[in-house]
Design an enzyme around this catalytic site. Structure first.
Site, PDB file in Angstrom:
ATOM      1  N   GLY A  83      14.105  20.991   2.409  1.00 54.10           N
ATOM      2  CA  GLY A  83      14.087  19.533   2.614  1.00 54.10           C
ATOM      3  C   GLY A  83      13.013  18.811   1.818  1.00 54.10           C
ATOM      4  O   GLY A  83      12.774  17.617   2.014  1.00 54.10           O
ATOM      5  N   ASP A 116      10.375   8.625 -10.293  1.00 54.80           N
ATOM      6  CA  ASP A 116       9.553   8.209  -9.157  1.00 54.80           C
ATOM      7  C   ASP A 116       8.081   8.123  -9.580  1.00 54.80           C
ATOM      8  O   ASP A 116       7.393   7.131  -9.307  1.00 54.80           O
ATOM      9  CB  ASP A 116       9.742   9.229  -8.022  1.00 54.80           C
ATOM     10  N   GLU A 127      15.658  16.215  -2.653  1.00 60.73           N
ATOM     11  CA  GLU A 127      16.945  15.638  -2.263  1.00 60.73           C
ATOM     12  C   GLU A 127      18.081  16.430  -2.910  1.00 60.73           C
ATOM     13  O   GLU A 127      17.864  17.154  -3.893  1.00 60.73           O
ATOM     14  CB  GLU A 127      17.028  14.203  -2.791  1.00 60.73           C
ATOM     15  N   GLU A 175       0.819  -1.224   0.000  1.00 55.58           N
ATOM     16  CA  GLU A 175       0.000   0.000   0.000  1.00 55.58           C
ATOM     17  C   GLU A 175       0.851   1.271   0.000  1.00 55.58           C
ATOM     18  O   GLU A 175       0.526   2.259  -0.667  1.00 55.58           O
ATOM     19  CB  GLU A 175      -0.903  -0.009   1.240  1.00 55.58           C
ATOM     20  N   LYS A 223       5.370   4.789  -9.972  1.00 60.07           N
ATOM     21  CA  LYS A 223       4.027   4.768  -9.368  1.00 60.07           C
ATOM     22  C   LYS A 223       2.955   4.622 -10.440  1.00 60.07           C
ATOM     23  O   LYS A 223       1.951   3.931 -10.249  1.00 60.07           O
ATOM     24  CB  LYS A 223       3.816   6.041  -8.550  1.00 60.07           C
TER      25      LYS A 223
END
Ligand SMILES: NC(=O)c1ccc[n+]([C@@H]2O[C@H](COP(=O)([O-])OP(=O)(O)OC[C@H]3O[C@@H](n4cnc5c(N)ncnc54)[C@H](OP(=O)(O)O)[C@@H]3O)[C@@H](O)[C@H]2O)c1
Length: 429
Positions: free
Chosen positions: A189, A203, A192, A131, A207
């Site tokens: 922050g 990324d 990265e 999940e 997904k």
């Protein structure tokens, strides 16, 4: 409700691992009374045994040897929170061989090596839950896979990367360049030091592959997903979008059309009236369209230790309850082999900003190339004049391949000094 102890071996104690240990400690009594399972973290694998960790666990629970955790007969469920492909993949496969269910948050692994893992999970009858791999704390996977098991989903459109959404939100609010917004995101922050995985869309593509696989019951891997990041998004395109009633977002789109899947990640202008337009800063949201259910939207914190740990713990509870009941949850649902359509065969609408010579006849020269490739123009206007002249177009829906041919031809036209921006336009139909 009487409670039974289920022992968890954790691989990794970083942002998500540590938050998971703390959550199980803080909410352990509630979880036990609600579900009948007391989840006990017995062992934890890390790289650096000397690192100080803010978790309520004795130092003797830590080891550098992940294999010893997977093999430990006192571990019932393995929770993989290392990240990356190896050793995560081998450890998970080993856990299945040892008769242990696995919970993971590893999108990279599921999107690239999912088939091996699901085959092993099916072959051994062991649960594999993930999940937290998409949307962090947003309960998406179970909703798509189980709650919507009776539905035919036609499209899933998501803002699934908080870093890029934060950067685009800053560019929109302040008129900043991509570079300035990225520097601010790094300072706070949100991004990265090496932001490649986020800003280049890797990324989000992982997904997108996972969402497409579940929504359309076909194995879609990260390499199947068309990917374009946000580094090329120009402040001018964002300003034009705002004037036209759009906002620019990095979207992960998985569509089913004529029994073929389209899976893609790219910046897109969406109407400000679209539910995804109001998703700001580091938030995530996924907009699902189905035949019977209509439109659904899932919204929340897509990253961060605490939100992500809630998804991990939800999976641990499912795996634990199945184990105690001697059963298994829904396994792999990739039961079809639908074709993934090449990007050139998809259809879309486009915004194109050209830096051009400012002289009579240029518009006609440019328009001729649109016509030649069968791309029709919905709107065109000129901005600036002289050395600063730009022609800006919004097309009607056209085939991607035909549009790209048009752009290529325009790059070679002497009247076109530069192709300043190309942004897809979504969410109009
Ligand atoms: N962070 C998020 O917001 C978020 C959200 C959703 C999903 N996820 C996913 O969750 C997973 C974990 O992410 P994270 O942010 O928690 O990562 P992280 O902070 O880098 O933590 C990784 C942990 O794994 C340990 N580790 C790495 N390689 C190891 C090895 N070979 N042997 C033993 N231990 C090893 C590290 O040990 P040391 O502590 O000793 O270095 C660290 O404790 C990833 O798959 C990520 O994609 C993260």
């Amino acid at each position: 409700m009487s409670e039974r102890i289920v022992r968890v071996g954790l691989l990794g104690c970083g942002t998500v691992g540590a938050a998971t240990i703390r959550l199980l400690h803080e909410h352990g009594d509630d979880i036990a009374s609600r579900t009948g399972c007391r989840l006990q973290v017995t062992r934890v694998a890390v790289r650096d045994l000397d690192r100080v960790r803010d978790v309520p666990l004795d130092a003797s629970a830590f080891t550098q040897d992940g294999v010893s955790i997977v093999d430990d007969p006192d571990v019932d469920i393995v929770c993989e929170l290392l990240g990356g492909i190896e050793p995560a993949r081998s450890l998970i496969l080993r856990a299945f061989e040892r008769g242990k269910a696995v919970v993971t948050a590893n999108k990279e692994l599921i999107a690239n090596a999912g088939k091996d893992l699901f085959d092993a999970s099916d072959a051994t009858g062991m649960d594999l839950y993930f999940e937290a791999a998409v949307g962090g704390g947003v309960p998406l996977i179970r909703s798509l896979k189980e709650s919507l098991a009776g539905e035919r989903i036609s499209r899933v459109t998501g803002i699934v990367n908080g870093t890029t959404n934060y950067i685009l939100s800053q560019m929109t609010d302040h008129g900043w360049s991509f570079e300035d917004a990225l520097a601010e995101a790094q300072r706070l922050g949100y991004a990265e030091a090496d932001p490649t995985a986020d800003v280049e869309g890797f990324d989000a593509a992982a997904k997108c592959a996972i969402l497409a696989s579940i929504a359309f019951n076909t194995r879609v891997v990260a390499d199947d997903v068309f990917r374009e990041g946000i580094a090329g998004v120009q402040p001018q395109a964002i300003a034009d979008a705002a004037r036209l009633g759009y906002v620019v977002k990095l979207l992960a789109i998985a569509e089913l059309e004529d029994d073929e899947i389209s899976a893609r990640v790219h910046p897109a202008m969406i109407p400000t009236s679209h539910p995804l337009a109001s998703v700001r800063d580091a938030f995530n949201a996924v907009f699902v369209e189905g035949e019977k259910v209509g439109q659904l939207m899932f919204y929340g914190r897509g990253a961060g230790g605490d939100p992500t740990a809630t998804a991990v713990v939800g999976d641990l509870v499912s795996a634990a309850r199945n184990r105690l009941a001697g059963t298994r949850g829904l396994g792999c649902t990739c039961v079809y082999e639908r074709r993934v359509r090449p990007m050139d065969d998809t259809r879309g609408q486009y915004y194109l900003d050209l830096h051009v010579e400012d002289r009579p006849g240029v518009l006609a020269e440019v328009a001729e190339h649109f016509g030649r490739n069968g791309v029709s123009i919905e709107r065109v206007w000129q901005e600036g004049f002289g050395d600063e002249a730009n022609l800006v177009f919004i097309t009607h829906r056209a085939q991607e391949g035909a549009f790209q041919k048009t752009v290529q031809a325009l790059r070679e036209l002497s009247a076109v000094r530069a192709v300043s921006s190309v942004v897809r336009v979504e969410g109009e139909e």
